[in-house]
Design a protein around this motif. Structure first.
Motif, PDB file in Angstrom:
ATOM      1  N   SER A 133      10.311   0.770   3.289  1.00 34.68           N
ATOM      2  CA  SER A 133      11.357   1.389   4.194  1.00 34.68           C
ATOM      3  C   SER A 133      11.153   1.157   5.684  1.00 34.68           C
ATOM      4  CB  SER A 133      11.578   2.676   3.819  1.00 34.68           C
ATOM      5  OG  SER A 133      10.432   3.389   3.741  1.00 34.68           O
ATOM      6  N   HIS A 244      -0.730   4.832  -1.462  1.00 38.90           N
ATOM      7  CA  HIS A 244      -1.405   3.437  -1.377  1.00 38.90           C
ATOM      8  C   HIS A 244      -0.744   3.087   0.141  1.00 38.90           C
ATOM      9  CE1 HIS A 244       2.733   1.730  -2.795  1.00 38.90           C
ATOM     10  NE2 HIS A 244       2.447   0.905  -1.941  1.00 38.90           N
ATOM     11  N   LYS A 270       2.549  -1.230  -8.056  1.00 42.82           N
ATOM     12  CA  LYS A 270       4.007  -1.293  -7.911  1.00 42.82           C
ATOM     13  C   LYS A 270       4.381  -2.689  -7.916  1.00 42.82           C
ATOM     14  CE  LYS A 270       6.694  -0.527  -3.623  1.00 42.82           C
ATOM     15  NZ  LYS A 270       6.687  -0.206  -2.286  1.00 42.82           N
ATOM     16  N   LYS A 298       6.818  12.141  -0.942  1.00 40.62           N
ATOM     17  CA  LYS A 298       5.524  11.737  -0.351  1.00 40.62           C
ATOM     18  C   LYS A 298       4.886  13.076   0.409  1.00 40.62           C
ATOM     19  CE  LYS A 298       6.995   6.995   0.059  1.00 40.62           C
ATOM     20  NZ  LYS A 298       7.355   5.912   0.974  1.00 40.62           N
TER      21      LYS A 298
HETATM   22  O1  LIG Z   1       4.633  -4.479  -0.003  1.00 40.49           O
HETATM   23  C1  LIG Z   1       4.731  -3.399  -0.060  1.00 40.49           C
HETATM   24  O2  LIG Z   1       5.010  -3.016  -1.053  1.00 40.49           O
HETATM   25  C2  LIG Z   1       4.600  -2.270   1.085  1.00 40.49           C
HETATM   26  O3  LIG Z   1       3.667  -2.913   2.054  1.00 40.49           O
HETATM   27  C3  LIG Z   1       3.916  -0.977   0.697  1.00 40.49           C
HETATM   28  O4  LIG Z   1       2.741  -0.620   1.107  1.00 40.49           O
HETATM   29  C4  LIG Z   1       5.121  -0.071   1.138  1.00 40.49           C
HETATM   30  O5  LIG Z   1       4.826   0.266   2.640  1.00 40.49           O
HETATM   31  C5  LIG Z   1       4.885   1.176   0.659  1.00 40.49           C
HETATM   32  O6  LIG Z   1       5.006   1.319  -0.738  1.00 40.49           O
HETATM   33  C6  LIG Z   1       5.822   2.263   1.031  1.00 40.49           C
HETATM   34  O7  LIG Z   1       7.192   1.879   0.730  1.00 40.49           O
HETATM   35  P1  LIG Z   1       8.488   2.860   1.040  1.00 40.49           P
HETATM   36  O8  LIG Z   1       8.399   3.176   2.394  1.00 40.49           O
HETATM   37  O9  LIG Z   1       9.561   1.778   0.429  1.00 40.49           O
HETATM   38  O10 LIG Z   1       8.660   4.071   0.031  1.00 40.49           O
END
Ligand SMILES: O=C(O)[C@H](O)[C@@H](O)[C@H](O)[C@H](O)COP(=O)(O)O
Length: 345
Positions: A133, A244, A270, A298
């Protein structure tokens, strides 16, 4: 001749002489006007220097050299310690916003400000993006005034992590950034460093690190004072609800990588599973790191990362401690809801 034992001897000299140093200071006498310490005498003998009355000059000389050595030792030790440090940083800021719109504006101002400063100081702005996001959060940069005021031609754009998929795949962090930002502002295409998506994650990581090394050599990307790591002007990170950051997941071996700048994983919790990621030494060598986190899901990870940083931390976000840089958390009220009142006031 000043031998290799010089520093050790001087260090030994001071260790012992703290007492007599304090003593003579209290008595308001000239410090070290006579040499009565065997280690220093030995040092002076090695150098063929006189050791009694005419010793004031020698003492001052030795003392000055000692201070220089101590300074160097302290500096290198400090840098080494900080790189692996477990102590909390003081250069951390937490910004909590009432709305996503307010957060996005503050974030755009912050990025534009750092870009201006880096371009003024170094002629370039080396920024690393992540996925998620975060990209929609930096979307305001495509709008006025930023689209006109930012010196886009000086931007060099990297990825702190990337999924190993084709560039036109919906999972690609490159595609996300291209659609959300890069295609809408006048960045120079050759300044956009995407990964090779035709090879394995391992090879892609190696190639990406190779490119980085070239750019560090040319100083397009600066270099850390404490290690040979690149010093990005800004690394932008999101955080998952498991804490993470980039593609560094809790308890994953990639968190322990100290030598490589860019590493790879084949088992991301993920999806998609294959990814490359900057390692912690690179993230912690940046001049600025921003963690952009929103949403109540979060909140607990945010609380742990900000308030429970300690030696036994396990959340990757807790391990983001720029050695000589600044860390800023950009939060909304929901993600900050579990922080103690003083943080979230
Ligand atoms: O490639 C990825 O999956 C991202 O770099 C990951 O580190 C992301 O920044 C976080 O998972 C937060 O993602 P959201 O803000 O969409 O929750």
């Amino acid at each position: 001749m000043i031998g290799p034992t010089f520093c050790i001897k001087l260090a030994a000299f001071t260790q012992m002489d703290l007492q007599s140093f304090t003593h003579s200071s209290e008595k308001n006498t000239t410090i070290f006007t006579s040499i009565d310490h065997p280690t220093l005498q030995e040092v002076l003998r090695d150098w063929d220097l006189p050791s009694t009355e005419s010793g004031i000059f020698c003492h001052s000389f030795a003392l000055s050299l000692f201070c220089v050595c101590l300074g160097i030792l302290f500096e290198s030790h400090h840098c080494k310690d900080m790189a692996n440090s477990v102590s909390p940083i003081s250069n951390k800021e937490v910004r909590i916003h009432d709305s996503l719109d307010e957060l996005a504006t503050d974030l755009a101002d912050y990025i534009a400000g750092l870009s201006e400063m880096s371009v003024k100081e170094r002629g370039f702005f080396a920024i690393a993006l992540s996925g998620g996001s975060l990209i929609s959060m930096i979307g305001k940069l495509c709008e006025a005034p930023y689209n006109k005021t930012v010196d886009w031609a000086k931007w060099h754009i990297f990825w702190a992590d990337e999924r190993v998929v084709a560039k036109n795949h919906s999972d690609s962090n490159y595609k996300l950034a291209k659609d959300g930002l890069l295609s809408k502002v006048p960045v120079i295409p050759s300044h956009v460093y995407s990964i090779n998506d035709n090879v394995s994650a391992e090879k892609a990581a190696k190639e990406y690190e190779f490119i980085l090394r070239q750019l560090v050599k040319m100083r397009t990307v600066s270099v850390s004072e404490c290690s040979d790591c690149p010093k990005f002007d800004l690394i932008l990170l999101g955080m998952g609800h498991d804490g993470h950051v980039a593609s560094l997941f809790p308890l994953h071996a990639a968190l322990n990588e100290k030598e490589e700048w860019v590493t790879f994983i084949y088992d991301s919790p993920k999806p998609p599973p294959e990814r490359i990621t900057f390692t912690l030494p690179v993230i912690n060598s940046a001049s600025n790191v921003a963690l952009v986190v929103t949403g109540s899901a979060k909140a607990e990870a945010v609380r742990l990362a900000i308030e429970e940083s300690s030696s036994n931390c396990t959340l990757p976000a807790q391990m983001v401690w720029p050695t000589n840089g600044k860390l800023v958390w950009f939060l909304d009220r929901s993600s900050a809801s579990k922080l103690d009142a003083s943080q979230s006031a």
